[in-house]
Design an enzyme around this catalytic site. Sequence first.
Site, PDB file in Angstrom:
ATOM      1  N   ARG A   9      -3.074  -4.075  -1.307  1.00  0.00           N
ATOM      2  CA  ARG A   9      -1.856  -4.089  -2.110  1.00  0.00           C
ATOM      3  C   ARG A   9      -0.876  -5.050  -1.462  1.00  0.00           C
ATOM      4  O   ARG A   9      -1.054  -5.482  -0.324  1.00  0.00           O
ATOM      5  CB  ARG A   9      -1.241  -2.693  -2.201  1.00  0.00           C
ATOM      6  CG  ARG A   9      -0.723  -2.148  -0.867  1.00  0.00           C
ATOM      7  CD  ARG A   9      -0.157  -0.746  -1.033  1.00  0.00           C
ATOM      8  NE  ARG A   9       0.290  -0.162   0.227  1.00  0.00           N
ATOM      9  CZ  ARG A   9       1.521  -0.300   0.720  1.00  0.00           C
ATOM     10  NH1 ARG A   9       2.428  -1.032   0.079  1.00  0.00           N
ATOM     11  NH2 ARG A   9       1.849   0.264   1.861  1.00  0.00           N
ATOM     12  N   ALA A 189       5.576  -9.749   1.798  1.00  0.00           N
ATOM     13  CA  ALA A 189       4.698 -10.341   0.790  1.00  0.00           C
ATOM     14  C   ALA A 189       3.786 -11.383   1.418  1.00  0.00           C
ATOM     15  O   ALA A 189       4.120 -12.004   2.432  1.00  0.00           O
ATOM     16  CB  ALA A 189       5.543 -10.979  -0.307  1.00  0.00           C
ATOM     17  N   GLN A 190       2.620 -11.582   0.795  1.00  0.00           N
ATOM     18  CA  GLN A 190       1.611 -12.535   1.280  1.00  0.00           C
ATOM     19  C   GLN A 190       1.184 -12.242   2.721  1.00  0.00           C
ATOM     20  O   GLN A 190       0.791 -13.144   3.464  1.00  0.00           O
ATOM     21  CB  GLN A 190       2.092 -13.988   1.166  1.00  0.00           C
ATOM     22  CG  GLN A 190       2.223 -14.522  -0.248  1.00  0.00           C
ATOM     23  CD  GLN A 190       3.523 -14.103  -0.902  1.00  0.00           C
ATOM     24  OE1 GLN A 190       4.595 -14.247  -0.319  1.00  0.00           O
ATOM     25  NE2 GLN A 190       3.419 -13.599  -2.122  1.00  0.00           N
ATOM     26  N   ARG A 191       1.288 -10.993   3.121  1.00  0.00           N
ATOM     27  CA  ARG A 191       0.910 -10.559   4.467  1.00  0.00           C
ATOM     28  C   ARG A 191       1.768 -11.203   5.562  1.00  0.00           C
ATOM     29  O   ARG A 191       1.384 -11.219   6.732  1.00  0.00           O
ATOM     30  CB  ARG A 191      -0.577 -10.848   4.750  1.00  0.00           C
ATOM     31  CG  ARG A 191      -1.544 -10.099   3.838  1.00  0.00           C
ATOM     32  CD  ARG A 191      -1.411  -8.576   4.038  1.00  0.00           C
ATOM     33  NE  ARG A 191      -2.455  -7.844   3.357  1.00  0.00           N
ATOM     34  CZ  ARG A 191      -2.367  -7.389   2.108  1.00  0.00           C
ATOM     35  NH1 ARG A 191      -1.287  -7.632   1.394  1.00  0.00           N
ATOM     36  NH2 ARG A 191      -3.346  -6.709   1.577  1.00  0.00           N
ATOM     37  N   LEU A 192       2.928 -11.731   5.201  1.00  0.00           N
ATOM     38  CA  LEU A 192       3.843 -12.302   6.194  1.00  0.00           C
ATOM     39  C   LEU A 192       4.810 -11.202   6.647  1.00  0.00           C
ATOM     40  O   LEU A 192       6.006 -11.218   6.336  1.00  0.00           O
ATOM     41  CB  LEU A 192       4.585 -13.504   5.608  1.00  0.00           C
ATOM     42  CG  LEU A 192       3.689 -14.658   5.154  1.00  0.00           C
ATOM     43  CD1 LEU A 192       4.528 -15.800   4.586  1.00  0.00           C
ATOM     44  CD2 LEU A 192       2.827 -15.159   6.316  1.00  0.00           C
TER      45      LEU A 192
END
Length: 213
Positions: A9, A189-192
Amino acid sequence: MLDVSELRREYTQGGLRRKDLPEQPLELFELWLRQACEAKLTDPTAMCVATADASGQPSQRIVLLKHYDEKGFVFYTNLGSRKAQQLAENDKISLLFPWHPLDRQVHIMGRAEKLGKLEVLKYFNSRPKDSQIAAWVSQQSSRISARGLLEAKFLEFKQKFSKGEVPLPSFWGGYRVVVESIEFWQGGAQRLHDRFVYNQADEVSWEIERLAP
């Protein structure tokens, strides 16, 4: 077998910036804990406690945080438990608060100090009577053949302590985790993801560093 590789997710509940961090980590911990309580998370004080024995074999379990202040983070346990035996061999310890619904984690590393009897007694006397009795019943981490043995022992001690106060078991106590570092993780978001770690610089000050996600 369930394919877990596609379970994922996005983390979109907000970021964490250096300019917003207080100089003392306890201030941010208290804010996040308060927000976890306000969000009605199940067991917001639940934390994963990791210990290791003398050989280096780690072990983890969930316990409840019962107090925290500038001196450290406190939990209680049976002094014959696996965690207590491991802490007797190796006082290094790690705590993790997994506040998933808020996309947050707090990771604490430090060393465990056994609490004094007066502090343990004060907390023990504040517990509900059934919880006090349960402390007498379970020789934590020891092997038992059936749940019925626990239930029978509970009824036995409940009758024994039906009148008057329940005394503190000699084998029950607590630990204070003296913090050496504390990391705050906020999903992004975006795994950042945003990660900041406070490392103890001296008795009153902390060094703050951003970590790569």
